[in-house]
Design a protein around this motif. Sequence first.
Motif, PDB file in Angstrom:
ATOM      1  N   GLY A  86      36.508  37.213 -32.028  1.00 40.16           N
ATOM      2  CA  GLY A  86      35.234  36.981 -32.715  1.00 40.16           C
ATOM      3  C   GLY A  86      35.410  37.096 -34.227  1.00 40.16           C
ATOM      4  N   ARG A  87      34.469  36.507 -34.967  1.00 31.54           N
ATOM      5  CA  ARG A  87      34.545  36.494 -36.431  1.00 31.54           C
ATOM      6  C   ARG A  87      33.483  37.421 -37.004  1.00 31.54           C
ATOM      7  NH1 ARG A  87      32.528  33.018 -40.632  1.00 31.54           N
ATOM      8  NH2 ARG A  87      31.293  31.913 -39.062  1.00 31.54           N
ATOM      9  N   ILE A  88      33.903  38.302 -37.919  1.00 34.01           N
ATOM     10  CA  ILE A  88      32.971  39.234 -38.565  1.00 34.01           C
ATOM     11  C   ILE A  88      32.238  38.472 -39.674  1.00 34.01           C
ATOM     12  CG2 ILE A  88      32.741  41.392 -39.877  1.00 34.01           C
ATOM     13  CD1 ILE A  88      35.332  42.335 -38.503  1.00 34.01           C
ATOM     14  N   ILE A  89      30.934  38.279 -39.494  1.00 40.59           N
ATOM     15  CA  ILE A  89      30.180  37.494 -40.479  1.00 40.59           C
ATOM     16  C   ILE A  89      29.339  38.366 -41.409  1.00 40.59           C
ATOM     17  CG2 ILE A  89      30.134  35.435 -39.037  1.00 40.59           C
ATOM     18  CD1 ILE A  89      27.212  36.172 -38.337  1.00 40.59           C
ATOM     19  N   ASP A  90      29.134  39.640 -41.030  1.00 41.56           N
ATOM     20  CA  ASP A  90      28.370  40.513 -41.923  1.00 41.56           C
ATOM     21  C   ASP A  90      28.696  41.973 -41.613  1.00 41.56           C
ATOM     22  OD1 ASP A  90      26.661  41.267 -43.928  1.00 41.56           O
ATOM     23  OD2 ASP A  90      24.816  40.965 -42.783  1.00 41.56           O
ATOM     24  N   ILE A  91      28.681  42.783 -42.665  1.00 39.77           N
ATOM     25  CA  ILE A  91      28.830  44.237 -42.539  1.00 39.77           C
ATOM     26  C   ILE A  91      27.750  44.842 -43.419  1.00 39.77           C
ATOM     27  CG2 ILE A  91      30.369  46.224 -42.869  1.00 39.77           C
ATOM     28  CD1 ILE A  91      32.737  44.247 -42.733  1.00 39.77           C
ATOM     29  N   TRP A  92      26.881  45.664 -42.835  1.00 39.08           N
ATOM     30  CA  TRP A  92      25.756  46.172 -43.619  1.00 39.08           C
ATOM     31  C   TRP A  92      25.356  47.583 -43.180  1.00 39.08           C
ATOM     32  CZ3 TRP A  92      20.951  46.676 -40.951  1.00 39.08           C
ATOM     33  CH2 TRP A  92      20.919  46.055 -39.694  1.00 39.08           C
ATOM     34  N   GLN A  93      24.623  48.224 -44.091  1.00 36.32           N
ATOM     35  CA  GLN A  93      24.175  49.609 -43.898  1.00 36.32           C
ATOM     36  C   GLN A  93      22.657  49.655 -44.009  1.00 36.32           C
ATOM     37  OE1 GLN A  93      25.210  52.114 -47.206  1.00 36.32           O
ATOM     38  NE2 GLN A  93      24.920  54.031 -46.098  1.00 36.32           N
ATOM     39  N   PRO A  94      21.946  50.134 -42.991  1.00 38.91           N
ATOM     40  CA  PRO A  94      20.486  50.240 -43.099  1.00 38.91           C
ATOM     41  C   PRO A  94      20.095  51.361 -44.073  1.00 38.91           C
ATOM     42  CG  PRO A  94      21.246  51.133 -41.003  1.00 38.91           C
ATOM     43  CD  PRO A  94      22.441  50.570 -41.681  1.00 38.91           C
ATOM     44  N   LYS A  95      19.356  50.972 -45.137  1.00 36.95           N
ATOM     45  CA  LYS A  95      18.974  51.925 -46.189  1.00 36.95           C
ATOM     46  C   LYS A  95      20.239  52.657 -46.654  1.00 36.95           C
ATOM     47  CE  LYS A  95      14.226  52.369 -44.542  1.00 36.95           C
ATOM     48  NZ  LYS A  95      13.158  53.263 -44.083  1.00 36.95           N
ATOM     49  N   HIS A 101      26.721  48.474 -39.514  1.00 37.59           N
ATOM     50  CA  HIS A 101      26.575  47.377 -38.554  1.00 37.59           C
ATOM     51  C   HIS A 101      27.647  46.316 -38.830  1.00 37.59           C
ATOM     52  CE1 HIS A 101      22.424  48.022 -36.756  1.00 37.59           C
ATOM     53  NE2 HIS A 101      22.518  48.987 -37.648  1.00 37.59           N
ATOM     54  N   PHE A 102      28.373  45.949 -37.803  1.00 35.35           N
ATOM     55  CA  PHE A 102      29.291  44.811 -37.881  1.00 35.35           C
ATOM     56  C   PHE A 102      28.673  43.680 -37.067  1.00 35.35           C
ATOM     57  CE2 PHE A 102      31.892  48.513 -38.612  1.00 35.35           C
ATOM     58  CZ  PHE A 102      32.826  48.112 -39.560  1.00 35.35           C
ATOM     59  N   THR A 103      28.254  42.620 -37.721  1.00 31.98           N
ATOM     60  CA  THR A 103      27.713  41.462 -37.006  1.00 31.98           C
ATOM     61  C   THR A 103      28.868  40.498 -36.733  1.00 31.98           C
ATOM     62  OG1 THR A 103      25.581  41.725 -38.121  1.00 31.98           O
ATOM     63  CG2 THR A 103      26.009  39.609 -37.053  1.00 31.98           C
ATOM     64  N   ILE A 104      29.056  40.203 -35.451  1.00 27.69           N
ATOM     65  CA  ILE A 104      30.234  39.434 -35.026  1.00 27.69           C
ATOM     66  C   ILE A 104      29.780  38.166 -34.314  1.00 27.69           C
ATOM     67  CG2 ILE A 104      32.337  39.504 -33.618  1.00 27.69           C
ATOM     68  CD1 ILE A 104      32.007  42.672 -33.932  1.00 27.69           C
ATOM     69  N   ARG A 115      25.953  35.937 -31.246  1.00 25.43           N
ATOM     70  CA  ARG A 115      26.180  37.037 -32.183  1.00 25.43           C
ATOM     71  C   ARG A 115      25.960  38.370 -31.478  1.00 25.43           C
ATOM     72  NH1 ARG A 115      23.520  35.283 -38.043  1.00 25.43           N
ATOM     73  NH2 ARG A 115      24.895  33.479 -38.387  1.00 25.43           N
ATOM     74  N   LYS A 116      26.803  39.307 -31.818  1.00 19.23           N
ATOM     75  CA  LYS A 116      26.665  40.672 -31.292  1.00 19.23           C
ATOM     76  C   LYS A 116      26.797  41.645 -32.463  1.00 19.23           C
ATOM     77  CE  LYS A 116      26.833  39.769 -26.721  1.00 19.23           C
ATOM     78  NZ  LYS A 116      27.010  38.336 -26.733  1.00 19.23           N
ATOM     79  N   ASP A 117      26.270  42.840 -32.275  1.00 23.46           N
ATOM     80  CA  ASP A 117      26.370  43.901 -33.291  1.00 23.46           C
ATOM     81  C   ASP A 117      27.181  45.069 -32.743  1.00 23.46           C
ATOM     82  OD1 ASP A 117      25.130  42.839 -35.450  1.00 23.46           O
ATOM     83  OD2 ASP A 117      23.536  44.334 -35.578  1.00 23.46           O
ATOM     84  N   LEU A 118      28.212  45.460 -33.477  1.00 20.93           N
ATOM     85  CA  LEU A 118      28.935  46.703 -33.187  1.00 20.93           C
ATOM     86  C   LEU A 118      28.455  47.714 -34.220  1.00 20.93           C
ATOM     87  CD1 LEU A 118      31.158  47.887 -31.325  1.00 20.93           C
ATOM     88  CD2 LEU A 118      32.787  47.433 -33.158  1.00 20.93           C
ATOM     89  N   ILE A 119      27.777  48.763 -33.746  1.00 26.83           N
ATOM     90  CA  ILE A 119      27.120  49.721 -34.639  1.00 26.83           C
ATOM     91  C   ILE A 119      27.868  51.050 -34.588  1.00 26.83           C
ATOM     92  CG2 ILE A 119      24.949  50.882 -35.183  1.00 26.83           C
ATOM     93  CD1 ILE A 119      23.566  48.606 -33.516  1.00 26.83           C
ATOM     94  N   PHE A 131      27.334  49.008 -28.857  1.00 25.65           N
ATOM     95  CA  PHE A 131      27.503  47.554 -28.822  1.00 25.65           C
ATOM     96  C   PHE A 131      26.203  46.923 -28.351  1.00 25.65           C
ATOM     97  CE2 PHE A 131      29.552  43.732 -26.651  1.00 25.65           C
ATOM     98  CZ  PHE A 131      29.769  43.056 -27.849  1.00 25.65           C
ATOM     99  N   CYS A 132      25.598  46.056 -29.200  1.00 24.57           N
ATOM    100  CA  CYS A 132      24.279  45.486 -28.903  1.00 24.57           C
ATOM    101  C   CYS A 132      24.321  43.960 -28.943  1.00 24.57           C
ATOM    102  CB  CYS A 132      23.248  45.971 -29.928  1.00 24.57           C
ATOM    103  SG  CYS A 132      22.944  47.736 -29.890  1.00 24.57           S
ATOM    104  N   ASN A 133      23.361  43.349 -28.234  1.00 18.50           N
ATOM    105  CA  ASN A 133      23.244  41.896 -28.317  1.00 18.50           C
ATOM    106  C   ASN A 133      22.349  41.516 -29.500  1.00 18.50           C
ATOM    107  OD1 ASN A 133      20.570  42.270 -27.535  1.00 18.50           O
ATOM    108  ND2 ASN A 133      20.915  41.639 -25.422  1.00 18.50           N
ATOM    109  N   GLU A 134      22.116  40.233 -29.664  1.00 19.73           N
ATOM    110  CA  GLU A 134      21.383  39.737 -30.838  1.00 19.73           C
ATOM    111  C   GLU A 134      19.946  40.229 -30.877  1.00 19.73           C
ATOM    112  OE1 GLU A 134      21.327  35.468 -33.251  1.00 19.73           O
ATOM    113  OE2 GLU A 134      22.037  35.574 -31.181  1.00 19.73           O
ATOM    114  N   GLU A 135      19.373  40.551 -29.713  1.00 24.35           N
ATOM    115  CA  GLU A 135      17.987  41.015 -29.644  1.00 24.35           C
ATOM    116  C   GLU A 135      17.867  42.531 -29.849  1.00 24.35           C
ATOM    117  OE1 GLU A 135      19.298  38.917 -27.149  1.00 24.35           O
ATOM    118  OE2 GLU A 135      18.508  37.254 -28.351  1.00 24.35           O
TER     119      GLU A 135
END
Length: 578
Positions: A86-95, A101-104, A115-119, A131-135
């Motif tokens: 999978g390709r990492i398209i975003d890495i972000w921090q809430p506040k 969050h790694f959006t893959i 898209r999936k999120d590895l948190i 590990f979460c799905n897009e929803e």
Amino acid sequence: MAFDGIVVANLVHELKQELINGRIAKIAQPESDELLLTIKSPAGQRRLCISASASLPLIYLTDTNKPSPMTAPNFCMLLRKHIANGRIIDIWQPKLERIIHFTIEHLDEMGDLCRKDLIVEIMGKHSNIIFCNEEGMIIDSIKHVPAQMSSVREVLPGRTYFIPDTMEKHDPLSISGQDFIETIDSKPLPLAKTIYTSFTGVSPVVAEEICYLSGIDSSITPKELSEDIKLHLYNQFTIYFSAISEGDFKPAIYYNGNEPKEFSSLPLSHFSNYTRKDFESISEVLDLYYSSRNAITRIRQKSTDLRHVVQTALERARKKYDLQVRQLKDTENRDKFKVYGELIHTYGYNLEPDAKKLDALNYYTNEMVTIPLDPTKTPQENAQRYFDKYNKQKRTFEALSRLIEETKEDIDYLESVQNALFIAQTEDDLAQVKEELIDAGYMRRKFTKKKIKIKSQPLHYISSDGYHMYVGKNNFQNEELTFHFAVGNDWWFHAKQAPGSHVIVKTNGDELPDRTFEEAGKLAAYYSSMKDKDKIEIDYVEKKHVKKPRGGKPGFVVYYTNYSLIIDSDISGIQLVE
């Protein structure tokens, strides 16, 4: 050391530069609560270590690979199924939360783009990798948290992911001046504590720094400040945190001598008494400090069973020793019964029948004594009764003296094994200690398991004057170093009357300089149970004067002539040969 929201923001900034658009080439789970991702990015191949350990959670880029189990755990297999390649398209921090969050982006079984999120949550004992799905639905996590474990949030497959807001903290990056003042005014706490309990991602060290930069005593309450001072505090607070929005991070470690006291991503001016060392990368800071600490923590976890065996045996031996000492104390008056018997033989001829006592002159002390008698027995029978008491207690004294000596040897031996477990650095070190405990009869060998070849070796240092110094990590190695490796004129060092390692200095026939004696003494102090003392007494002697007592336990020696030195346990300047 604070793995706070600012450090996480620094990590996110760095990971974005290194990993965005990178493909996940390999997913491994070397520990039950740790992932190691190999990512091929435009910046090159990188390894990302993510640990959700309760005692040492962390995330950083590393060059070090780790061995993985033969069979991959379920969570690892799940990630491989979903996001391998999978390709990492975003890495972000809430506040400013301690969450990344790694959006893959990846292709599912049907070939559709998903898209999936590895948190990654870095929250002390509550740390997790989810590990979460897009929803936002949880697919799985490295640690499951059912309702019985947490009433705040369940972390289970099928549950909706959310961040629990248990502290009702504010975002320091977006708070207004008025809200800032109202927030700190609402808490009757010291100013520094008010700041770090009111705002997300702020550690106590950063709160102290903001007070220091503002020129305000951190121990006073906000109510004691004027409105102008509060506004000044807010302005300083905003300036300090603006570096995060601008990505102007300055990773550093602050040292007190050779000891790292704190690390940070933004400057800490109030640590002016410490030596600051700057780094290009926050991962380098975390790798340098935490990797060694993480290795020690893992070894501590893996040695739990061995430490329990040793501690249980040690407690049993100490109770046994105390009981034997009390029983020995009961035999202290044994000679008195022998004297009573002799005095009855000497003066008992004129005793009246049915006499209950005999007053006689003790010719050993020239004092009068009163001897209780059994009126139903003759003087000869009373005398024999006291002789029997004396002989019984004499036999008890002799037997207990031997047993106490043996029990003390067992305690000394177990304390030396305990010290060996404390200084163990690798699984091979633990395996060798386990083998020693099996040989000593404290553990049983499991014949169902294939015997593993042990590769553990003594530590090897080189003194400032170029002499080779060797440190045994357990009793087997101590025995090998002292009686098979060292020769007659080599020097032997050991902490005086304390469990510790044997240290051998190879002289090659030379007369050692004083500095080498001191460095060898420091090694003997550091690898002993006394290492936390300011000053430790070290015995040292030429190896030819060190003998092994007949039937002695592994690593136990005797010596009758020796030199001594008083030294500290600072070995930071001594070169270790890897």
